[in-house]
Design an enzyme around this catalytic site. Structure first.
Site, short mmCIF file in Angstrom:
data_model
loop_
_atom_site.label_atom_id
_atom_site.label_comp_id
_atom_site.label_asym_id
_atom_site.label_seq_id
_atom_site.Cartn_x
_atom_site.Cartn_y
_atom_site.Cartn_z
N VAL A 56 8.20 2.35 -17.57
CA VAL A 56 8.33 1.69 -16.26
C VAL A 56 7.74 0.29 -16.22
O VAL A 56 8.01 -0.47 -15.30
CB VAL A 56 7.69 2.53 -15.11
CG1 VAL A 56 8.48 3.79 -14.85
CG2 VAL A 56 6.23 2.83 -15.39
N ASN A 82 5.84 5.90 -8.63
CA ASN A 82 4.76 6.89 -8.76
C ASN A 82 4.12 6.95 -10.15
O ASN A 82 2.97 7.34 -10.28
CB ASN A 82 5.33 8.26 -8.38
CG ASN A 82 4.41 9.38 -8.76
OD1 ASN A 82 3.35 9.57 -8.15
ND2 ASN A 82 4.76 10.13 -9.81
N SER A 136 -4.18 5.24 -4.69
CA SER A 136 -5.20 6.27 -4.86
C SER A 136 -6.36 5.95 -3.92
O SER A 136 -6.56 4.79 -3.55
CB SER A 136 -5.71 6.26 -6.31
OG SER A 136 -6.87 7.06 -6.44
N TYR A 149 -8.83 1.27 -13.41
CA TYR A 149 -7.96 2.15 -12.61
C TYR A 149 -8.05 1.80 -11.12
O TYR A 149 -7.05 1.60 -10.45
CB TYR A 149 -8.34 3.62 -12.85
CG TYR A 149 -7.47 4.59 -12.09
CD1 TYR A 149 -6.20 4.92 -12.54
CD2 TYR A 149 -7.92 5.19 -10.91
CE1 TYR A 149 -5.39 5.81 -11.82
CE2 TYR A 149 -7.13 6.09 -10.20
CZ TYR A 149 -5.87 6.39 -10.67
OH TYR A 149 -5.07 7.27 -9.97
N SER A 152 -6.40 -1.43 -10.32
CA SER A 152 -4.93 -1.32 -10.34
C SER A 152 -4.42 -0.66 -9.07
O SER A 152 -3.36 -1.02 -8.55
CB SER A 152 -4.46 -0.54 -11.58
OG SER A 152 -4.65 0.85 -11.41
N LYS A 153 -5.19 0.29 -8.53
CA LYS A 153 -4.74 0.98 -7.31
C LYS A 153 -4.99 0.12 -6.07
O LYS A 153 -4.20 0.16 -5.12
CB LYS A 153 -5.42 2.35 -7.19
CG LYS A 153 -4.99 3.33 -8.30
CD LYS A 153 -3.48 3.56 -8.31
CE LYS A 153 -3.04 4.64 -9.27
NZ LYS A 153 -1.59 4.86 -9.28
P1 NAD Z 1 0.94 12.98 -14.46
O1 NAD Z 1 0.38 12.43 -15.72
O2 NAD Z 1 1.11 14.44 -14.30
O3 NAD Z 1 2.32 12.29 -14.13
C1 NAD Z 1 2.56 10.93 -14.42
C2 NAD Z 1 3.95 10.81 -14.98
O4 NAD Z 1 4.19 9.41 -15.25
C3 NAD Z 1 4.12 11.55 -16.32
O5 NAD Z 1 5.32 12.30 -16.30
C4 NAD Z 1 4.19 10.42 -17.36
O6 NAD Z 1 5.02 10.73 -18.47
C5 NAD Z 1 4.77 9.28 -16.52
N1 NAD Z 1 4.45 7.97 -17.08
C6 NAD Z 1 3.22 7.51 -17.40
N2 NAD Z 1 3.32 6.27 -17.91
C7 NAD Z 1 4.63 5.95 -17.90
C8 NAD Z 1 5.36 4.81 -18.32
N3 NAD Z 1 4.75 3.73 -18.85
N4 NAD Z 1 6.70 4.80 -18.18
C9 NAD Z 1 7.35 5.90 -17.67
N5 NAD Z 1 6.71 7.02 -17.26
C10 NAD Z 1 5.36 7.04 -17.37
O7 NAD Z 1 -0.05 12.41 -13.33
P2 NAD Z 1 -0.09 12.66 -11.75
O8 NAD Z 1 -1.38 13.27 -11.41
O9 NAD Z 1 1.16 13.31 -11.29
O10 NAD Z 1 -0.11 11.16 -11.24
C11 NAD Z 1 0.98 10.59 -10.54
C12 NAD Z 1 0.44 9.38 -9.78
O11 NAD Z 1 -0.54 9.83 -8.85
C13 NAD Z 1 -0.20 8.33 -10.66
O12 NAD Z 1 0.15 7.03 -10.17
C14 NAD Z 1 -1.69 8.59 -10.46
O13 NAD Z 1 -2.47 7.45 -10.69
C15 NAD Z 1 -1.70 9.01 -9.00
N6 NAD Z 1 -2.88 9.78 -8.58
C16 NAD Z 1 -3.19 10.98 -9.19
C17 NAD Z 1 -4.33 11.68 -8.76
C18 NAD Z 1 -4.74 13.00 -9.41
O14 NAD Z 1 -5.83 13.50 -9.13
N7 NAD Z 1 -3.91 13.59 -10.26
C19 NAD Z 1 -5.12 11.17 -7.72
C20 NAD Z 1 -4.74 9.97 -7.12
C21 NAD Z 1 -3.62 9.28 -7.55
#
Ligand code: NAD
Length: 248
Positions: A56, A82, A136, A149, A152-153
């Protein structure tokens, strides 16, 4: 619609809910095998789903996703930015390598700019749309040893506000979600965390979060659907905190 980071976690939970609502989906992820499994699952329920495999943070991936949405579905009205990564190790900014900084900023922020840049002209041609960016709670309050991190958020929230200022008047609402502690651990960490570390994370969330537990991906995905739909017709430029009251 286009949704990124849908091979697992929050993106997958949202893709399931959007498909259930009848959306036609272009799903973008770099994890090809898992993405194809998700596409097969959703297609099996009768949903209209097309995969785009790619990074992405590359303009070519954003261009392919928008081209695919227009050629397959004839229009683009929702973009869910996302995909995101977290550093594997907690470090201060002094200890953060330039390589890690670039990876986090490119995947978490530059990607949202690239996808919005390609999607917005298509949305304007179609009469408007909605963009939801995953930020986030870490973009609102700094966590220890997680500077790149959090920055970035915070930048994702600023990007959301800039897009809202510039394009709401042309019918495109842009909002951010700011999840806090979620019960599932990002995919790149899951493999490296022991059961004890996962349990310790749950205990920590229980102590810190007024609701007494971690949130689920499904709970957060409901807010994504709300912000993408006309149910939120007067909301643009918002950063919606979804953290069980943690940083209030
Ligand atoms: P996850 O790792 O389960 O899902 C992230 C997805 O993004 C994965 O399928 C991964 O393959 C894909 N991805 C990563 N880098 C990529 C790239 N360069 N190109 C294409 N695809 C890519 O993580 P998640 O917990 O579902 O996180 C989703 C979002 O939510 C993220 O932006 C994360 O920062 C945010 N977030 C997560 C949490 C948490 O506690 N899990 C809290 C706050 C925010």
């Amino acid at each position: 619609m286009i949704a990124t980071g849908t091979a697992s976690g929050l993106g997958l939970a949202a893709a399931r809910q959007f498909a259930n609502e009848g959306a036609s989906l272009v799903l973008v992820d770099r994890a090809e095998q898992s993405l194809r499994t998700v596409v097969a699952e959703l297609s099996g329920t009768g949903a209209n789903v097309v995969p785009v495999v790619g990074d992405v943070s590359r303009a070519a991936t954003a261009q392919e996703a928008v081209r695919t949405a227009l050629s397959q579905f004839g229009r683009l009205d929702v973009l869910f930015n996302n995909a995101g990564i977290d550093p594997l190790e907690a470090t201060t900014l002094v200890e953060t390598t330039e390589e890690v900084w670039d990876a986090i900023v490119n995947v978490n922020v530059k990607s949202a700019y690239l996808f919005a840049k390609e999607a917005i002209p298509a949305m304007i041609s179609g009469g408007g749309g909605a963009i939801v960016n995953t930020a986030s709670s870490a973009g609102m309050r700094a966590s220890a040893r997680a500077g790149a991190y959090g920055i970035s958020k915070a930048a994702t929230i600023a990007l959301t506000r800039s897009l809202a200022r510039d394009f709401t008047g042309q019918g495109i609402r842009t909002n951010a979600i700011c999840p806090g502690f979620l019960e599932a651990i990002p995919s790149d960490r899951r493999a490296t965390m022991s059961e004890e570390q996962k349990a310790a994370r749950r205990v920590k969330a229980g102590e810190l979060v007024p609701l007494g537990r971690e949130g689920t991906y499904e709970e957060v995905a409901k807010s994504v659907l709300f912000l993408a739909s006309s149910e939120s017709s007067y909301t643009s430029g918002a950063a919606l905190l979804i953290d069980g009251g943690w940083i209030a």
